[in-house]
Design a protein around this motif. Structure first.
Motif, short mmCIF file in Angstrom:
data_model
loop_
_atom_site.label_atom_id
_atom_site.label_comp_id
_atom_site.label_asym_id
_atom_site.label_seq_id
_atom_site.Cartn_x
_atom_site.Cartn_y
_atom_site.Cartn_z
N HIS A 17 -9.13 1.08 2.58
CA HIS A 17 -10.00 2.25 2.46
C HIS A 17 -9.36 3.52 3.03
CE1 HIS A 17 -13.29 -0.09 0.85
NE2 HIS A 17 -13.12 -0.99 1.82
N ALA A 18 -8.48 3.34 4.03
CA ALA A 18 -7.79 4.51 4.57
C ALA A 18 -6.94 5.19 3.50
CB ALA A 18 -6.93 4.12 5.76
N LEU A 19 -6.33 4.40 2.62
CA LEU A 19 -5.51 4.97 1.54
C LEU A 19 -6.38 5.70 0.53
CD1 LEU A 19 -2.91 2.13 0.87
CD2 LEU A 19 -2.68 4.16 2.31
N ASP A 20 -7.56 5.16 0.24
CA ASP A 20 -8.48 5.86 -0.67
C ASP A 20 -8.87 7.21 -0.09
OD1 ASP A 20 -8.54 3.84 -2.59
OD2 ASP A 20 -10.13 2.76 -1.54
N ALA A 21 -9.21 7.21 1.20
CA ALA A 21 -9.62 8.46 1.85
C ALA A 21 -8.46 9.45 1.88
CB ALA A 21 -10.11 8.17 3.27
N LEU A 22 -7.27 8.95 2.17
CA LEU A 22 -6.09 9.82 2.21
C LEU A 22 -5.79 10.39 0.83
CD1 LEU A 22 -3.76 10.99 3.81
CD2 LEU A 22 -2.50 8.86 3.46
N GLY A 85 1.33 2.92 -3.71
CA GLY A 85 0.47 2.12 -4.57
C GLY A 85 1.28 1.15 -5.42
N PHE A 86 2.45 1.57 -5.87
CA PHE A 86 3.32 0.67 -6.62
C PHE A 86 3.72 -0.52 -5.76
CE2 PHE A 86 7.75 -0.57 -7.57
CZ PHE A 86 7.58 -1.05 -8.86
N ALA A 87 4.04 -0.25 -4.48
CA ALA A 87 4.42 -1.34 -3.58
C ALA A 87 3.27 -2.32 -3.39
CB ALA A 87 4.84 -0.76 -2.22
N LEU A 88 2.04 -1.81 -3.27
CA LEU A 88 0.88 -2.69 -3.12
C LEU A 88 0.69 -3.56 -4.36
CD1 LEU A 88 -1.79 -0.37 -1.44
CD2 LEU A 88 -0.58 -2.28 -0.40
N GLN A 89 0.79 -2.94 -5.54
CA GLN A 89 0.61 -3.70 -6.77
C GLN A 89 1.71 -4.75 -6.94
OE1 GLN A 89 -0.27 -1.01 -10.20
NE2 GLN A 89 -0.62 0.52 -8.62
N MET A 90 2.92 -4.40 -6.54
CA MET A 90 4.03 -5.34 -6.64
C MET A 90 3.81 -6.52 -5.69
SD MET A 90 8.09 -4.50 -6.29
CE MET A 90 7.90 -3.89 -4.60
N THR A 91 3.36 -6.25 -4.48
CA THR A 91 3.10 -7.32 -3.51
C THR A 91 2.00 -8.25 -4.01
OG1 THR A 91 3.74 -5.87 -1.68
CG2 THR A 91 2.40 -7.80 -1.14
N ARG A 92 0.94 -7.68 -4.58
CA ARG A 92 -0.16 -8.51 -5.08
C ARG A 92 0.27 -9.34 -6.29
NH1 ARG A 92 -3.90 -3.30 -4.04
NH2 ARG A 92 -4.56 -3.82 -1.92
N ALA A 93 1.11 -8.75 -7.15
CA ALA A 93 1.62 -9.50 -8.30
C ALA A 93 2.47 -10.67 -7.83
CB ALA A 93 2.41 -8.60 -9.23
N GLU A 94 3.32 -10.44 -6.84
CA GLU A 94 4.15 -11.51 -6.30
C GLU A 94 3.29 -12.59 -5.67
OE1 GLU A 94 6.67 -9.39 -3.66
OE2 GLU A 94 8.07 -8.74 -5.22
N GLY A 95 2.20 -12.18 -5.02
CA GLY A 95 1.29 -13.15 -4.42
C GLY A 95 0.63 -14.04 -5.45
N ARG A 96 0.45 -13.52 -6.67
CA ARG A 96 -0.13 -14.32 -7.76
C ARG A 96 0.93 -15.11 -8.51
NH1 ARG A 96 -3.03 -9.34 -8.96
NH2 ARG A 96 -1.49 -8.97 -10.60
N GLY A 97 2.21 -14.87 -8.15
CA GLY A 97 3.29 -15.54 -8.85
C GLY A 97 3.57 -14.96 -10.21
N LEU A 240 10.11 6.68 -4.01
CA LEU A 240 10.88 5.67 -3.29
C LEU A 240 10.50 5.64 -1.81
CD1 LEU A 240 14.38 6.16 -4.95
CD2 LEU A 240 12.85 4.21 -5.22
N LEU A 241 10.26 6.80 -1.24
CA LEU A 241 9.83 6.82 0.16
C LEU A 241 8.47 6.15 0.31
CD1 LEU A 241 11.01 7.88 2.78
CD2 LEU A 241 9.66 9.97 2.49
N GLY A 242 7.58 6.38 -0.65
CA GLY A 242 6.29 5.70 -0.64
C GLY A 242 6.45 4.20 -0.84
N LEU A 243 7.39 3.80 -1.70
CA LEU A 243 7.67 2.38 -1.91
C LEU A 243 8.13 1.74 -0.61
CD1 LEU A 243 8.21 -0.15 -3.65
CD2 LEU A 243 10.43 0.87 -4.27
N TRP A 244 9.00 2.42 0.11
CA TRP A 244 9.47 1.90 1.39
C TRP A 244 8.33 1.75 2.39
CZ3 TRP A 244 9.31 4.29 6.21
CH2 TRP A 244 10.00 3.63 7.24
#
Length: 425
Positions: A17-22, A85-97, A240-244
Motif C-alpha cells: 500500500h505504501a507504493l500505491d500511496a507513493l 513495479g516490473f521487479a514486483l511482477q517478475m518476482t511474483r511470476a517466478e514465484g508461480r513458476g 533500471l534503478l527502480g528494478l534494482w
C-alpha cells in the motif's frame, strides 16, 4: 513456458500500500508539471509573453519553488516506480513458476495502444507510449545481476545523455564550421517557433476539431525530435534503478532497510536540494537571455544528478513516514489515486484541455503559474475523492480494467462483492 492458470491481477493481500500511496503522490507532482509546462500553453507562447506571465514576485516565487522541488523530480519518482513495479511482477511470476515475458509483452502492447490514442486524440505530451517502448528494453535486463543493473543505470542516466549533448554541440561545428552551424540552428529555432505558434493558435480555437487536429499534427511533427535518444536513455536508466530497488525490496520491506532508507532520504534531499539551488540560481541569472554560454552544456551532469537525488530522497522519506501511524493516515489519502493512476492520468488530460483550450474555458496562455497550480490542486483533490468513491465499489479503475482485460484476453471481474478484497496491480 506456458502461463499458469492463476496468472492474472493480484489480490489485496499482496498489495504494497505504501507504493500505491507513493504513486498517487507522484501523480500529483506530474500533474502540476504538465499543467505548468504544457496544458496552460506557456511552453508555446513567445518567450516575452511567457516571461511576462511570471514577472511578479509571487509568480517568480512559485516558478522557483516548482523548478526546485517538482519539475522533473516527480516524473523521476513515477518512472522509478514503473521499474520497481516490473521487479514486483517478475518476482511474483517466478514465484508461480512462470515467465514474465509473454504477459508483460502483451501488457506493454496494450499500454502502447492506449498511449497512442492518448497522444493523437487527446494530448501530445503523452508519456505512456515512451514507457511502453522502453519497457520492451527493460525486459532484456531481467536476468542481469544487481551490480550489472546499477552499472547500466548509471550509463543510461549520466554518460549517454552527456556524450550525446556534447556531440550535438561539437560535431556540427567540426563538420560544417561555426558559421554554418549557427545558421542551421537559427533556421531550426525559427521553424520551431512557427510550429509552436500554429499549435497555440489551434489550442485557442473555439472548435474542438481544430484544436485536436492541431494537437495531432504537432505531435506527429515532434516524433523525430533530436533530443529523443536522451529522453529514452534517461527513462531506461530510471527504470533500471527502480528494478534494482524492487529486487532489493527497499520499499516493500521498509523495516529491514530502514538504515539505508534513512541515508537515502538524508543524502537525496540534502544533495538534491543543494544542486537544485545552484541550478536555480544559474537559471535566474540567465532568465530571458537568448544566447547562452557554451559551458552550460556541462551543467547537464550536476542537474541530472540533483534531479535523481531529490527523486530518490522523496521516495525514501515517503516510505519512512508511511510507517508512522499518524503519517500513514495523512499520506494514505493518495492510495486509491495510486491504484488507478492510469485512469487519473488520462482524466487529467481531458479535464485540462477542457479547462484551457479555446473550445472549453479558453484559459490557454492566460493563467500565471500560481493560478495554474491552484487549478491543478483543486482538480487533483476532486480526482482523489473520485478514486476513493470508485474503489469502494469496483476492483479496478476503468482504464486499469480495460488494460488488464486486454492483457489477459478475458474480461476481469469489475464489481466488488460483499466481502471481496480490492484488487491491485
Amino acid at each position: 513456458m506456458s502461463e499458469s492458470p492463476s496468472a492474472g491481477p493480484i489480490e489485496s493481500a499482496q498489495r504494497v500500500h505504501a507504493l500505491d500511496a507513493l504513486r498517487g503522490f507522484a501523480l500529483l507532482g506530474v500533474f502540476i508539471s504538465n499543467s505548468l509546462n504544457w496544458f496552460n500553453g506557456r511552453l508555446f507562447l513567445p518567450k516575452e509573453q511567457a516571461l511576462a506571465l511570471a514577472a511578479s514576485p509571487l509568480e517568480l516565487t512559485v516558478n522557483s519553488l516548482f523548478a526546485l522541488l517538482i519539475e522533473q523530480k516527480f516524473v523521476t519518482l513515477f518512472t522509478l516506480l514503473f521499474g520497481l513495479g516490473f521487479a514486483l511482477q517478475m518476482t511474483r511470476a517466478e514465484g508461480r513458476g512462470t515467465s514474465i515475458v509473454p504477459v508483460y509483452r502483451r501488457r506493454l502492447l496494450v499500454l502502447l495502444g492506449i498511449g497512442l490514442v492518448h497522444m493523437f486524440a487527446i494530448w501530445l505530451g503523452d508519456i505512456l507510449t515512451t514507457y511502453a517502448l522502453v519497457g520492451f528494453l527493460l525486459l532484456s535486463f531481467r536476468q542481469c545481476s544487481e551490480k550489472t543493473v546499477l552499472v547500466w543505470a548509471a550509463l543510461f542516466l549520466f554518460v549517454v545523455p552527456t556524450v550525446f549533448s556534447i556531440g550535438q554541440r561539437v560535431l556540427p561545428v567540426m563538420l560544417d564550421g561555426a558559421a554554418a552551424t549557427e545558421r542551421a540552428q537559427k533556421a531550426t529555432r525559427e521553424e520551431d517557433a512557427e510550429r509552436r505558434a500554429a499549435f497555440f493558435a489551434g489550442l485557442s480555437s473555439d472548435s474542438v476539431v481544430t484544436s485536436q487536429q492541431a494537437n495531432a499534427a504537432y505531435g506527429w511533427a515532434s516524433i523525430p525530435n533530436p533530443n529523443r535518444p536522451v529522453l529514452l536513455s534517461i527513462i531506461l536508466g530510471r527504470f533500471l534503478l527502480g528494478l534494482w530497488a524492487g529486487r532489493r525490496g527497499l520499499l516493500q520491506d521498509v523495516e529491514r532497510h530502514r538504515p539505508l532508507l534513512r541515508k537515502l532520504a538524508a543524502w537525496g534531499l540534502g544533495v538534491g536540494s543543494v544542486i537544485g539551488l545552484v541550478v536555480l540560481a544559474i537559471n535566474l541569472t540567465y532568465r530571458g537571455v537568448t544566447s547562452l554560454p557554451g559551458w552550460l552544456v556541462w551543467m547537464r551532469i550536476p542537474k541530472d544528478v540533483g534531479i535523481l537525488f531529490l527523486g530518490v530522497g522523496f521516495a525514501a522519506a515517503f516510505a519512512l513516514l508511511f510507517q508512522k501511524e499518524r503519517w500513514r493516515k495523512v499520506l494514505g489519502v493518495f492510495t486509491p489515486a495510486g491504484r488507478m493512476a492510469l485512469t487519473l492520468y488520462l482524466m487529467q488530460s481531458v479535464l485540462s484541455i477542457t479547462l484551457y483550450d479555446g473550445w472549453g474555458l479558453g484559459l490557454v496562455g492566460r493563467t500565471p503559474p500560481s493560478l495554474t497550480v491552484v487549478f491543478s490542486l483543486l482538480l487533483f483533490a476532486g480526482q482523489v475523492a473520485f478514486s476513493h468513491w470508485w474503489l469502494a465499489r469496483f476492483r479496478f479503475g476503468p482504464v486499469e480494467w480495460l488494460w488488464r482485460s486486454l492483457t489477459y484476453g478475458r474480461a476481469q471481474p469489475m464489481r466488488l462483492g460483499p466481502t471481496a478484497a480490492h484488487a491491485v496491480n
